[in-house]
Design an enzyme around this catalytic site. Structure first.
Site, PDB file in Angstrom:
ATOM      1  N   LYS A 417      52.150  35.762  46.595  1.00 13.66           N
ATOM      2  CA  LYS A 417      52.197  35.216  45.235  1.00 13.66           C
ATOM      3  C   LYS A 417      53.276  34.137  45.168  1.00 13.66           C
ATOM      4  O   LYS A 417      53.042  33.016  45.583  1.00 13.66           O
ATOM      5  CB  LYS A 417      52.376  36.351  44.225  1.00 13.66           C
ATOM      6  CG  LYS A 417      51.135  37.259  44.183  1.00 13.66           C
ATOM      7  CD  LYS A 417      51.224  38.352  43.165  1.00 13.66           C
ATOM      8  CE  LYS A 417      49.905  39.081  42.994  1.00 13.66           C
ATOM      9  NZ  LYS A 417      49.330  39.664  44.209  1.00 13.66           N
ATOM     10  N   THR A 532      40.362  46.260  35.063  1.00 12.87           N
ATOM     11  CA  THR A 532      41.689  45.676  35.256  1.00 12.87           C
ATOM     12  C   THR A 532      42.530  45.843  33.991  1.00 12.87           C
ATOM     13  O   THR A 532      43.738  46.069  34.064  1.00 12.87           O
ATOM     14  CB  THR A 532      41.567  44.192  35.630  1.00 12.87           C
ATOM     15  OG1 THR A 532      40.707  44.074  36.776  1.00 12.87           O
ATOM     16  CG2 THR A 532      42.917  43.602  35.972  1.00 12.87           C
TER      17      THR A 532
END
Length: 619
Positions: A417, A532
């Site tokens: 990330k 999610t």
């Protein structure tokens, strides 16, 4: 009795999967004879047993029922003989035997009645099942010879795999949770631009997890190119077999230093790191009990499941609920508290210091997932735990300096990330790391990351330990975007982090918003749906980067306003009337940001009315 019979009935694969026609045909066939010379089985009284009855004898329900019926027939046969003889008085033993037989007969009668009652329903169910195609038995003139066992019969059910696949996909489409994968190709020299499948069609990406744009950093790229030429494309094996090079060891040293821990261990992804570490650690701790935040990532949930340890889920970020649940477990039992620093879909931030204090109080260790915080927070990019003592860790960047970072037992993070590469890791004590390295299948049996990736990660970490301008600019862009959307009453889930979750609240409209942004405005923001996020909390998850300039931001805000008007999506005021959802419209103010004005080098009164505090930065 009926409950037990029903349970056995549900477990019977034979009656569930065969049609009435199959059962009738089996009843006309003799019982299988599996060996040459073996005599045919016979029913009570000498009549040959057919194939259906032979199979039924193996059934946990019908087998018992048939045995009881046979005993009943035997009793009736005996009674008929005794009726012709003088009557004899019954003694106590014979009375008990007689009552037992009556109970057995009642059980058999109940079983047979229940099977008959359900027969039509079950056969219809089997016949309509989209996944089963019943092959009818074929009789030949000598069908009674060389019959195959039931488990190898040519009459076996052929499972329709493709129909099951389609059925499961249909369910995802019907409840609007099917995941669509857009063809997005990042352009390193034009970040955050990308092209679609058509190389001439460029879009601006507003949802990348490459939070700081390090995936295109020139120092990182040059390092990877040099390493690729020197060491080749792949690692050549697992870490234990030819895939362990000096670069892997250097990376683990850098990560241990970043988090002020004695050791670190690199995995192929942080999903694997979380799963492997939690499952291995908890399975080794005798009687381990895990306390997991309700909003934890799927990788942590899987690791907890795979460990087989007892688990207790506490309400998201609720210290009172966590403490109450910790109190219910013996202090001498090993315990793990698993939580995150930044929760990626809501942007909320875990109460690290307070949770560490609870862990010490109740004899637990802490497992902190810093995946969405490493590189982003702290004076050197060590995450939120480092950021909590910003000045202290700026001047004394090592272990045992008295910071919150020292309290955390195990930290997991990602290289994919903010660091812009790929891979995951854990950091902790030397013994912990060595134990996970020695026992975790997810580490032992996986080919290690290629040298070029490892070298890129080292370069990225070393760069961000010294440079704060990327994370500062990212935080400034986040502040601006949240403020602009608030002015338009466009709902942003309140949080103190770099995540900008724009609430829509329904799955299909959320997908529509994402599609319209892409097709009509050249902006890519992925829709986020269940599982999610919770149903009813569907959202667009926006993540500004240092590479987004003010012109791009103005265009994004204008596009969102057009889409909100066009589709009549709910605004903050609408959610407030309904009582609020996901923190939107509940009356609370936006939480105080993690980064302070001082840490961001903001001078009060700088900037202009439209874009306070901001100057563009070249990255």
């Amino acid at each position: 009795m009926e409950a037990a019979i029903k349970q056995s009935r549900k477990a019977c694969p034979f009656l569930h999967r065969n049609t009435a026609a199959t059962l009738r045909k089996l009843s006309s066939m003799p019982a299988p004879s599996f060996h040459e010379g073996k005599q045919q089985q016979h029913q009570q009284g000498g009549a040959p047993m057919n194939a259906l009855l032979s199979f039924a004898q193996k059934c946990p329900v019908m087998g018992k029922a048939m045995a009881t019926v046979q005993r009943r027939q035997s009793l009736l046969h005996t009674s008929a003989k005794l009726a012709k003889q003088p009557t004899r008085p019954l003694n106590q033993a014979s009375i008990v035997t007689h009552e037992k037989n009556l109970i057995d007969e009642q059980a058999a009668t109940a079983a047979i009645a229940l099977l008959k009652k359900n027969e039509s329903k079950q056969q219809k169910k089997a016949g309509n099942c989209p996944y089963h195609k019943i092959k009818q038995p074929e009789q030949s003139p000598n069908h009674h010879h060389h019959q195959l066992p039931a488990t190898h019969s040519t009459n076996a059910i052929s499972f329709d795999y493709e129909s099951l696949y389609q059925h499961e996909l249909d369910k995802k489409h019907q409840d609007k949770t099917y995941r669509y994968f857009n063809n997005i190709n990042r352009l390193a020299q034009k970040f955050p631009k990308a092209h679609t499948k058509d190389q001439h069609e460029e879009v601006t990406v507003w949802c990348s997890n490459d939070y700081l744009g390090m995936g295109r950093n020139q120092i990182v790229l040059e390092t990877m190119k040099h390493t690729l030429d020197k060491y080749g494309a792949g690692a050549g094996g697992t870490r234990n077999i030819a895939g362990n090079c000096n670069l892997h060891l250097q990376l683990e040293t850098e990560l241990a230093d970043l988090h002020h821990k004695p050791a670190a261990l690199v995995f192929t992804s942080c999903y694997v790191a979380n799963d492997a570490t939690l499952s291995t650690l908890a399975s080794k701790l005798p009687g381990c009990h895990i306390f997991s935040d309700a909003a934890n990532h799927a990788s942590m949930i899987q690791g907890i499941k795979h460990s087989g340890a007892k688990k207790t889920i506490f309400k998201h970020n609720d210290l009172a609920d966590l403490e109450a649940k910790l109190q219910s477990v013996d202090i001498n039992i090993p315990k793990i508290i698993a939580f995150e620093s930044v929760y990626s879909m809501s942007g909320t931030v875990g109460q690290i210091d307070a949770i560490c204090d609870l862990a010490k109080k109740y004899g637990a260790i802490t497992f902190l997932d810093e995946v969405h915080a490493v590189g982003m927070y702290g004076p050197r990019g060590g995450g939120v735990a480092e950021h909590l003592d910003f000045d202290l860790n700026s001047h004394i960047p090592h272990a045992n300096n008295g910071s919150v970072l020292d309290k955390v037992d195990i930290i997991s993070g990602t290289l994919g990330k903010a660091f812009g590469i790929v891979g995951g890791y854990i950091a902790g004590s030397a013994n912990l790391v060595d134990m996970i390295r020695s026992y975790a299948p997810g580490f032992i049996f996986t080919t290690s990351l290629p040298p070029a990736n490892i070298a890129g990660a080292i370069a990225s970490i070393q760069y961000l330990k010294k440079s704060s301008k990327e994370r500062q600019m990212q935080q400034l862009n986040t502040r601006i975007l949240k403020a602009r959307l608030a002015e338009l009453d466009i709902p942003v889930v309140p949080n103190p982090s770099h995540i900008v979750p724009v609430l829509i609240g329904e799955a299909e409209p959320c997908k529509i918003a994402s599609d319209q942004l892409l097709r009509e405005h050249g902006i890519y923001v992925q829709s986020i749906n269940y599982p999610t996020v919770a149903k009813g909390e569907e959202r667009l998850r926006i993540t500004p980067t240092p590479g987004h300039n003010l012109k791009m931001m103005d265009y994004l805000v204008d596009a969102l306003e057009i889409i909100w008007q066009k589709n009549a999506f709910k605004r903050v005021s609408d959610w407030r009337i309904e009582g609020g959802r996901a923190g939107v419209g509940t009356g609370g103010s936006m939480p105080k940001t993690i980064w302070t004005d001082h840490q961001l080098n903001i001078v009060p009164g700088s900037g202009d009315a439209a874009h306070p505090y901001v100057t563009e930065i070249a990255v």
